[in-house]
Design a protein around this motif. Structure first.
Motif, PDB file in Angstrom:
ATOM      1  N   ALA A  15       0.832  -1.357   0.130  1.00 27.15           N
ATOM      2  CA  ALA A  15       0.046  -0.047  -0.011  1.00 27.15           C
ATOM      3  C   ALA A  15       0.809   1.319  -0.042  1.00 27.15           C
ATOM      4  O   ALA A  15       0.490   2.254  -0.686  1.00 27.15           O
ATOM      5  N   ASP A  16       2.058   1.351   0.880  1.00 22.14           N
ATOM      6  CA  ASP A  16       2.824   2.533   0.917  1.00 22.14           C
ATOM      7  C   ASP A  16       3.536   2.644  -0.438  1.00 22.14           C
ATOM      8  O   ASP A  16       3.791   3.618  -0.966  1.00 22.14           O
ATOM      9  N   GLU A  17       3.805   1.433  -1.479  1.00 18.14           N
ATOM     10  CA  GLU A  17       4.500   1.809  -2.802  1.00 18.14           C
ATOM     11  C   GLU A  17       3.582   2.414  -3.595  1.00 18.14           C
ATOM     12  O   GLU A  17       3.678   3.178  -4.327  1.00 18.14           O
ATOM     13  N   ARG A  18       2.216   1.590  -3.487  1.00 14.47           N
ATOM     14  CA  ARG A  18       1.231   2.154  -4.536  1.00 14.47           C
ATOM     15  C   ARG A  18       0.924   3.664  -4.130  1.00 14.47           C
ATOM     16  O   ARG A  18       0.583   4.568  -5.124  1.00 14.47           O
ATOM     17  N   LEU A  19       0.949   4.026  -2.831  1.00 13.07           N
ATOM     18  CA  LEU A  19       0.733   5.408  -2.393  1.00 13.07           C
ATOM     19  C   LEU A  19       1.748   6.368  -2.919  1.00 13.07           C
ATOM     20  O   LEU A  19       1.604   7.448  -3.668  1.00 13.07           O
ATOM     21  N   GLY A  20       2.910   5.753  -3.008  1.00 15.73           N
ATOM     22  CA  GLY A  20       4.274   6.507  -3.691  1.00 15.73           C
ATOM     23  C   GLY A  20       3.747   6.793  -5.194  1.00 15.73           C
ATOM     24  O   GLY A  20       4.363   7.842  -5.704  1.00 15.73           O
ATOM     25  N   VAL A  21       3.595   5.664  -5.904  1.00 18.50           N
ATOM     26  CA  VAL A  21       3.053   5.999  -7.300  1.00 18.50           C
ATOM     27  C   VAL A  21       1.838   7.054  -7.483  1.00 18.50           C
ATOM     28  O   VAL A  21       2.142   7.952  -8.409  1.00 18.50           O
ATOM     29  N   LEU A  22       0.796   7.013  -6.558  1.00 18.04           N
ATOM     30  CA  LEU A  22       0.138   8.025  -6.547  1.00 18.04           C
ATOM     31  C   LEU A  22       0.461   9.252  -6.322  1.00 18.04           C
ATOM     32  O   LEU A  22       0.194  10.343  -7.125  1.00 18.04           O
ATOM     33  N   ARG A  23       1.294   9.662  -5.447  1.00 19.87           N
ATOM     34  CA  ARG A  23       2.045  10.961  -5.120  1.00 19.87           C
ATOM     35  C   ARG A  23       2.897  11.278  -6.177  1.00 19.87           C
ATOM     36  O   ARG A  23       3.233  12.360  -6.135  1.00 19.87           O
ATOM     37  N   ALA A  24       3.386  10.305  -6.792  1.00 18.97           N
ATOM     38  CA  ALA A  24       4.487  10.822  -8.176  1.00 18.97           C
ATOM     39  C   ALA A  24       3.654  11.444  -9.242  1.00 18.97           C
ATOM     40  O   ALA A  24       4.135  12.164 -10.052  1.00 18.97           O
ATOM     41  N   HIS A  25       2.231  11.346  -9.183  1.00 25.75           N
ATOM     42  CA  HIS A  25       1.532  11.954 -10.126  1.00 25.75           C
ATOM     43  C   HIS A  25       1.486  13.528  -9.986  1.00 25.75           C
ATOM     44  O   HIS A  25       1.272  14.090  -8.816  1.00 25.75           O
ATOM     45  N   PRO A  26       1.552  14.284 -11.060  1.00 23.46           N
ATOM     46  CA  PRO A  26       1.382  15.811 -10.772  1.00 23.46           C
ATOM     47  C   PRO A  26      -0.249  16.358 -10.497  1.00 23.46           C
ATOM     48  O   PRO A  26      -1.105  15.625 -11.012  1.00 23.46           O
ATOM     49  N   ASP A  27      -0.506  17.346  -9.861  1.00 22.56           N
ATOM     50  CA  ASP A  27      -1.788  18.145  -9.838  1.00 22.56           C
ATOM     51  C   ASP A  27      -1.987  18.479 -11.103  1.00 22.56           C
ATOM     52  O   ASP A  27      -1.306  18.625 -12.041  1.00 22.56           O
ATOM     53  N   LEU A  28      -3.498  18.332 -11.544  1.00 21.02           N
ATOM     54  CA  LEU A  28      -3.974  18.513 -12.679  1.00 21.02           C
ATOM     55  C   LEU A  28      -4.005  20.254 -12.839  1.00 21.02           C
ATOM     56  O   LEU A  28      -4.467  20.867 -11.950  1.00 21.02           O
ATOM     57  N   LEU A  71      -9.462  22.888  -5.471  1.00 18.52           N
ATOM     58  CA  LEU A  71      -9.688  21.634  -5.672  1.00 18.52           C
ATOM     59  C   LEU A  71      -8.570  20.722  -5.329  1.00 18.52           C
ATOM     60  O   LEU A  71      -8.707  19.731  -4.496  1.00 18.52           O
ATOM     61  N   ASN A  72      -7.400  20.866  -6.144  1.00 12.46           N
ATOM     62  CA  ASN A  72      -6.381  20.190  -5.797  1.00 12.46           C
ATOM     63  C   ASN A  72      -5.861  20.332  -4.549  1.00 12.46           C
ATOM     64  O   ASN A  72      -5.460  19.500  -3.889  1.00 12.46           O
ATOM     65  N   THR A  73      -5.700  21.506  -3.971  1.00 12.16           N
ATOM     66  CA  THR A  73      -5.420  21.844  -2.294  1.00 12.16           C
ATOM     67  C   THR A  73      -6.437  20.953  -1.481  1.00 12.16           C
ATOM     68  O   THR A  73      -5.927  20.175  -0.491  1.00 12.16           O
ATOM     69  N   ALA A  74      -7.551  21.051  -1.784  1.00 11.61           N
ATOM     70  CA  ALA A  74      -8.606  20.353  -0.848  1.00 11.61           C
ATOM     71  C   ALA A  74      -8.431  18.908  -1.024  1.00 11.61           C
ATOM     72  O   ALA A  74      -8.285  18.135   0.181  1.00 11.61           O
ATOM     73  N   TYR A  75      -8.435  18.266  -2.063  1.00 11.11           N
ATOM     74  CA  TYR A  75      -8.352  16.754  -2.356  1.00 11.11           C
ATOM     75  C   TYR A  75      -6.782  16.464  -1.656  1.00 11.11           C
ATOM     76  O   TYR A  75      -6.931  15.469  -1.236  1.00 11.11           O
ATOM     77  N   THR A  76      -5.721  17.028  -2.150  1.00 13.24           N
ATOM     78  CA  THR A  76      -4.580  16.523  -1.571  1.00 13.24           C
ATOM     79  C   THR A  76      -4.460  16.459   0.175  1.00 13.24           C
ATOM     80  O   THR A  76      -4.083  15.458   0.529  1.00 13.24           O
ATOM     81  N   GLU A  77      -5.228  17.652   0.514  1.00 13.40           N
ATOM     82  CA  GLU A  77      -5.135  17.584   1.954  1.00 13.40           C
ATOM     83  C   GLU A  77      -6.115  16.765   2.691  1.00 13.40           C
ATOM     84  O   GLU A  77      -5.832  16.133   3.587  1.00 13.40           O
ATOM     85  N   LYS A  78      -6.981  16.270   1.869  1.00 19.11           N
ATOM     86  CA  LYS A  78      -7.905  15.249   2.639  1.00 19.11           C
ATOM     87  C   LYS A  78      -7.561  13.959   2.353  1.00 19.11           C
ATOM     88  O   LYS A  78      -7.408  12.984   3.446  1.00 19.11           O
ATOM     89  N   PHE A  79      -6.898  13.643   1.132  1.00 17.12           N
ATOM     90  CA  PHE A  79      -6.440  12.285   0.725  1.00 17.12           C
ATOM     91  C   PHE A  79      -4.984  11.892   0.968  1.00 17.12           C
ATOM     92  O   PHE A  79      -4.811  10.750   0.782  1.00 17.12           O
ATOM     93  N   GLY A  80      -3.927  12.813   0.753  1.00 14.96           N
ATOM     94  CA  GLY A  80      -2.909  12.568   1.028  1.00 14.96           C
ATOM     95  C   GLY A  80      -2.205  12.276  -0.363  1.00 14.96           C
ATOM     96  O   GLY A  80      -0.802  11.877  -0.396  1.00 14.96           O
ATOM     97  N   PHE A  81      -2.718  12.367  -1.281  1.00 14.11           N
ATOM     98  CA  PHE A  81      -2.329  12.249  -2.704  1.00 14.11           C
ATOM     99  C   PHE A  81      -3.096  13.250  -3.843  1.00 14.11           C
ATOM    100  O   PHE A  81      -4.142  13.590  -3.418  1.00 14.11           O
ATOM    101  N   PRO A  82      -2.482  13.318  -4.972  1.00 15.75           N
ATOM    102  CA  PRO A  82      -3.176  14.325  -5.875  1.00 15.75           C
ATOM    103  C   PRO A  82      -4.419  13.592  -6.411  1.00 15.75           C
ATOM    104  O   PRO A  82      -4.429  12.199  -6.724  1.00 15.75           O
TER     105      PRO A  82
END
Length: 166
Positions: A53-66, A103-114
């Protein structure tokens, strides 16, 4: 047979900034020539799903904000830049850009990934509607949704790298 180095060089970025997925697929003997988009996608997706799960989270976090700060600074990967431009995210009005930023800011703050969505074939309005719909999801639901979107993005990228095998 394609070498590990050549395979990772060519396909290591299919999952954004996460070459470990291509390395694991190759090392597991899951890469069969002739290469096809569906075959490589199946091998890479298997290793993405098997990652922690941590590795998959890392993949999600590697994506840029839209339409985010990396886009403004011209620091997106070529794939991300082309994908976002195809959806018109490089041509937002000031008001639209402010909405995406909020939306990017609110989403990332809520979920911890973009927020991640496969933008091919979508308009900026489609993306905003999905953003507004998904921001109310639970973290677990959104983590799974984002992982599905990452796999879809990988598939689309592979189809452009291996167009002869569609």
């Amino acid at each position: 047979m394609m070498t590990r180095e050549d395979f990772v060089s060519r396909f290591g970025g299919v999952f954004e900034h996460s070459p470990f997925i291509a390395e694991r697929a190759y090392d597991a003997g899951r890469i069969v020539e002739p290469l096809s988009a569906s075959g490589v996608h199946a091998a890479l997706t298997e290793k993405f799903r098997a990652a922690s799960a941590d590795e998959r989270l890392g993949v999600l976090r590697a994506h840029p904000d839209l339409a985010g700060k990396l886009a403004i600074a011209g620091q997106l990967t070529e794939d991300s830049r082309n994908e976002q431009a195809g959806a018109g995210l490089d041509r937002l009005s000031a008001e639209e850009h402010a909405r995406f930023t909020g939306l990017n800011t609110a989403y990332t703050e809520k979920f911890g990934f973009p927020f991640i969505i496969a933008v091919k074939g979508l308009t900026k309005d489609d993306i905003l509607a999905a953003f507004e719909r998904r921001i109310d999801n639970s973290r677990e639901t959104e983590f799974e949704t984002a992982c599905v979107q990452v796999e879809k993005i990988a598939r689309l990228r592979l189809e452009s790298l291996l167009p002869e095998n569609r």
